[in-house]
Design a protein around this motif. Structure first.
Motif, PDB file in Angstrom:
ATOM      1  N   ALA A  68       0.817  -1.245  -0.013  1.00  0.00           N
ATOM      2  CA  ALA A  68      -0.066  -0.086  -0.091  1.00  0.00           C
ATOM      3  C   ALA A  68       0.985   1.282   0.023  1.00  0.00           C
ATOM      4  CB  ALA A  68      -0.883   0.079   1.325  1.00  0.00           C
ATOM      5  N   GLY A  69       1.979   1.188  -0.193  1.00  0.00           N
ATOM      6  CA  GLY A  69       3.160   2.093  -0.600  1.00  0.00           C
ATOM      7  C   GLY A  69       3.904   2.731   0.917  1.00  0.00           C
ATOM      8  N   GLN A  70       3.721   2.118   1.922  1.00  0.00           N
ATOM      9  CA  GLN A  70       4.435   2.380   3.230  1.00  0.00           C
ATOM     10  C   GLN A  70       6.012   1.993   2.863  1.00  0.00           C
ATOM     11  OE1 GLN A  70       3.238   4.136   5.562  1.00  0.00           O
ATOM     12  NE2 GLN A  70       4.941   4.149   6.859  1.00  0.00           N
ATOM     13  N   ARG A  71       6.579   2.974   3.481  1.00  0.00           N
ATOM     14  CA  ARG A  71       8.105   2.678   3.454  1.00  0.00           C
ATOM     15  C   ARG A  71       9.016   2.696   4.600  1.00  0.00           C
ATOM     16  NH1 ARG A  71       6.419   0.492  -0.290  1.00  0.00           N
ATOM     17  NH2 ARG A  71       6.925   0.342  -2.416  1.00  0.00           N
ATOM     18  N   HIS A  72       8.248   3.405   5.529  1.00  0.00           N
ATOM     19  CA  HIS A  72       8.843   3.517   6.900  1.00  0.00           C
ATOM     20  C   HIS A  72       8.315   2.618   7.985  1.00  0.00           C
ATOM     21  CE1 HIS A  72      11.412   7.309   6.196  1.00  0.00           C
ATOM     22  NE2 HIS A  72      10.502   7.527   5.034  1.00  0.00           N
ATOM     23  N   PHE A  73       9.170   1.814   8.596  1.00  0.00           N
ATOM     24  CA  PHE A  73       8.772   0.885   9.596  1.00  0.00           C
ATOM     25  C   PHE A  73       9.396   0.906  10.816  1.00  0.00           C
ATOM     26  CE2 PHE A  73       6.985  -1.151   5.705  1.00  0.00           C
ATOM     27  CZ  PHE A  73       5.844  -1.483   5.898  1.00  0.00           C
ATOM     28  N   GLY A  74       8.791   0.905  12.042  1.00  0.00           N
ATOM     29  CA  GLY A  74       9.365   0.914  13.244  1.00  0.00           C
ATOM     30  C   GLY A  74       9.342  -0.275  13.998  1.00  0.00           C
ATOM     31  N   GLU A  75      10.563  -0.655  14.348  1.00  0.00           N
ATOM     32  CA  GLU A  75      10.253  -1.727  15.572  1.00  0.00           C
ATOM     33  C   GLU A  75      11.135  -1.672  16.745  1.00  0.00           C
ATOM     34  OE1 GLU A  75       9.568  -5.237  14.978  1.00  0.00           O
ATOM     35  OE2 GLU A  75       8.454  -4.657  13.093  1.00  0.00           O
ATOM     36  N   ASN A  76      10.735  -2.177  17.916  1.00  0.00           N
ATOM     37  CA  ASN A  76      11.472  -1.718  19.168  1.00  0.00           C
ATOM     38  C   ASN A  76      12.290  -3.032  19.553  1.00  0.00           C
ATOM     39  OD1 ASN A  76       9.521  -3.870  19.822  1.00  0.00           O
ATOM     40  ND2 ASN A  76       8.972  -2.762  21.796  1.00  0.00           N
ATOM     41  N   LYS A  77      12.416  -4.014  18.846  1.00  0.00           N
ATOM     42  CA  LYS A  77      13.702  -4.993  19.270  1.00  0.00           C
ATOM     43  C   LYS A  77      14.653  -5.208  17.808  1.00  0.00           C
ATOM     44  CE  LYS A  77      11.405  -7.598  22.960  1.00  0.00           C
ATOM     45  NZ  LYS A  77       9.865  -7.362  22.805  1.00  0.00           N
ATOM     46  N   VAL A  78      15.799  -5.069  18.371  1.00  0.00           N
ATOM     47  CA  VAL A  78      16.617  -5.244  17.216  1.00  0.00           C
ATOM     48  C   VAL A  78      16.660  -6.869  16.374  1.00  0.00           C
ATOM     49  CG1 VAL A  78      19.318  -5.375  16.775  1.00  0.00           C
ATOM     50  CG2 VAL A  78      18.304  -3.719  18.331  1.00  0.00           C
ATOM     51  N   GLN A  79      16.575  -7.720  17.302  1.00  0.00           N
ATOM     52  CA  GLN A  79      16.459  -9.070  16.643  1.00  0.00           C
ATOM     53  C   GLN A  79      15.337  -8.933  15.704  1.00  0.00           C
ATOM     54  OE1 GLN A  79      18.818 -11.138  17.606  1.00  0.00           O
ATOM     55  NE2 GLN A  79      18.267 -13.033  16.515  1.00  0.00           N
ATOM     56  N   GLU A  80      14.109  -8.739  16.189  1.00  0.00           N
ATOM     57  CA  GLU A  80      12.954  -8.798  15.227  1.00  0.00           C
ATOM     58  C   GLU A  80      13.092  -8.132  14.089  1.00  0.00           C
ATOM     59  OE1 GLU A  80       9.423  -7.992  17.496  1.00  0.00           O
ATOM     60  OE2 GLU A  80       8.177  -8.079  15.800  1.00  0.00           O
ATOM     61  N   MET A  81      13.788  -6.772  14.224  1.00  0.00           N
ATOM     62  CA  MET A  81      13.691  -5.962  13.114  1.00  0.00           C
ATOM     63  C   MET A  81      14.889  -6.685  11.921  1.00  0.00           C
ATOM     64  SD  MET A  81      14.963  -1.964  12.904  1.00  0.00           S
ATOM     65  CE  MET A  81      16.654  -2.394  13.312  1.00  0.00           C
ATOM     66  N   VAL A  82      15.824  -7.120  12.649  1.00  0.00           N
ATOM     67  CA  VAL A  82      16.683  -7.950  11.659  1.00  0.00           C
ATOM     68  C   VAL A  82      16.310  -8.756  10.773  1.00  0.00           C
ATOM     69  CG1 VAL A  82      18.960  -9.153  11.870  1.00  0.00           C
ATOM     70  CG2 VAL A  82      18.868  -7.167  13.042  1.00  0.00           C
ATOM     71  N   GLU A  83      15.416  -9.623  11.609  1.00  0.00           N
ATOM     72  CA  GLU A  83      14.753 -10.833  10.581  1.00  0.00           C
ATOM     73  C   GLU A  83      13.724 -10.395   9.841  1.00  0.00           C
ATOM     74  OE1 GLU A  83      13.471 -13.550  13.957  1.00  0.00           O
ATOM     75  OE2 GLU A  83      15.378 -13.862  14.328  1.00  0.00           O
ATOM     76  N   LYS A  84      13.005  -9.411  10.298  1.00  0.00           N
ATOM     77  CA  LYS A  84      12.069  -8.871   9.165  1.00  0.00           C
ATOM     78  C   LYS A  84      12.986  -8.093   8.148  1.00  0.00           C
ATOM     79  CE  LYS A  84       8.016  -8.135  12.382  1.00  0.00           C
ATOM     80  NZ  LYS A  84       7.393  -7.553  13.337  1.00  0.00           N
ATOM     81  N   ALA A  85      13.690  -7.381   8.454  1.00  0.00           N
ATOM     82  CA  ALA A  85      14.619  -6.754   7.276  1.00  0.00           C
ATOM     83  C   ALA A  85      15.019  -7.738   6.305  1.00  0.00           C
ATOM     84  CB  ALA A  85      15.576  -5.829   7.731  1.00  0.00           C
ATOM     85  N   ARG A  86      15.571  -8.799   6.739  1.00  0.00           N
ATOM     86  CA  ARG A  86      16.022  -9.902   5.721  1.00  0.00           C
ATOM     87  C   ARG A  86      15.114 -10.556   4.779  1.00  0.00           C
ATOM     88  NH1 ARG A  86      18.363 -13.881   9.867  1.00  0.00           N
ATOM     89  NH2 ARG A  86      19.886 -12.366  10.507  1.00  0.00           N
ATOM     90  N   GLN A  87      13.863 -10.372   5.173  1.00  0.00           N
ATOM     91  CA  GLN A  87      12.893 -11.153   4.423  1.00  0.00           C
ATOM     92  C   GLN A  87      11.782 -10.050   3.763  1.00  0.00           C
ATOM     93  OE1 GLN A  87      11.114 -14.399   6.747  1.00  0.00           O
ATOM     94  NE2 GLN A  87      12.264 -13.594   8.394  1.00  0.00           N
ATOM     95  N   LEU A  88      12.207  -8.704   3.865  1.00  0.00           N
ATOM     96  CA  LEU A  88      11.263  -7.701   2.957  1.00  0.00           C
ATOM     97  C   LEU A  88      12.045  -7.044   2.175  1.00  0.00           C
ATOM     98  CD1 LEU A  88       8.986  -7.133   6.118  1.00  0.00           C
ATOM     99  CD2 LEU A  88       8.216  -7.989   3.821  1.00  0.00           C
ATOM    100  N   PRO A  89      11.467  -6.173   1.261  1.00  0.00           N
ATOM    101  CA  PRO A  89      11.972  -5.688   0.219  1.00  0.00           C
ATOM    102  C   PRO A  89      13.121  -4.484   0.775  1.00  0.00           C
ATOM    103  CG  PRO A  89       9.932  -5.440  -0.373  1.00  0.00           C
ATOM    104  CD  PRO A  89       9.920  -6.156   1.195  1.00  0.00           C
TER     105      PRO A  89
END
Ligand code: PLP
Length: 219
Positions: free
Chosen positions: A37-58
């Motif tokens: 839907a066009g969203q490009r800025h995402f916020g996470e509060n845990k480093v581990q979770e952010m790293v894993e999500k970043a690896r799997q998303l554009p």
């Protein structure tokens, strides 16, 4: 559902205000839906979770670490994190600088300030921030760039109270801007406002709102 909620929030935000979709605890599919839907800025509060999500998303997503940060976690995200919001000590600045240098980046960060009338919120007092910015240790750091301030208002229905806390953060921003960052165009962000109070935050000078449950539903 998510695209519709995103549209509702976007309609209430000026175009020069950055909307950070706070996706902590939410599954990848939800983030992908927001991305589509066009969203490009995402916020996470845990480093581990952010790293894993970043690896799997554009790779064109801008990742914001918005939670309290421990020094030993900085290295895991140093290569890609867009903006670190919750910086509240010289020690953390030094570690972020060190890890950014290793990967050849200049890391954008925000200083977190304590503005709420609550015991549980992290953050600096203005005097502590000044002490850091005046210190020789800080002046030696070449791989960080302080782009502004971040804060969380009290979790209360008292709008007067919340508005007053947002104004406090805006004043802190102005004070630092005038005394330490004059002519530095990168010092421009005031990260304040969440699902319950982002309109009030915008009225009081927010440039970045961090909205989670209003977009993705309750956690
Ligand atoms: C979770 C969180 C948010 C988003 O909260 P919502 O009420 O779900 O919008 C914003 N900022 C920080 C620092 C958070 O931890």
């Amino acid at each position: 559902m998510i695209p519709k909620q995103l549209d509702l929030v976007r309609a209430e935000i000026p175009t020069n205000t950055t909307l950070i979709a706070v996706s902590k605890t939410k599954p990848l599919a939800d983030l992908q839906e927001a991305y589509n839907a066009g969203q490009r800025h995402f916020g996470e509060n845990k480093v581990q979770e952010m790293v894993e999500k970043a690896r799997q998303l554009p790779p064109d997503i801008h990742w914001h670490l918005i939670g309290h940060l421990q020094t030993n976690k900085v290295k895991y995200m140093a290569g890609f994190v867009h903006l670190i919001h919750g910086v509240d000590s010289l020690k953390l600045l030094q570690e972020i600088d060190k890890q950014a240098r290793k990967v050849g980046r200049v890391q954008d960060v925000l200083l977190q300030f304590y503005i709420a009338q609550e015991e549980t919120k992290f953050g600096l007092e203005l005097q502590e921030a000044k002490a850091i910015l005046d210190s020789l240790e800080f002046k030696q750091l070449k791989n960080i760039q302080i782009c502004g301030v971040m804060g969380m208002a009290s979790n209360t229905s008292d709008q007067t109270q919340v508005a007053s806390e947002f104004r406090t953060l805006k004043q802190i921003f102005e004070t630092l801007s005038n005394n330490y960052f004059q002519g530095q165009t990168y010092f421009k962000e005031i990260s304040m406002g969440m699902s319950g109070d982002y309109q009030l935050a915008i009225q009081n000078g927010s440039t970045m709102v961090r909205v989670g449950s209003k977009i993705f539903g309750g956690r």
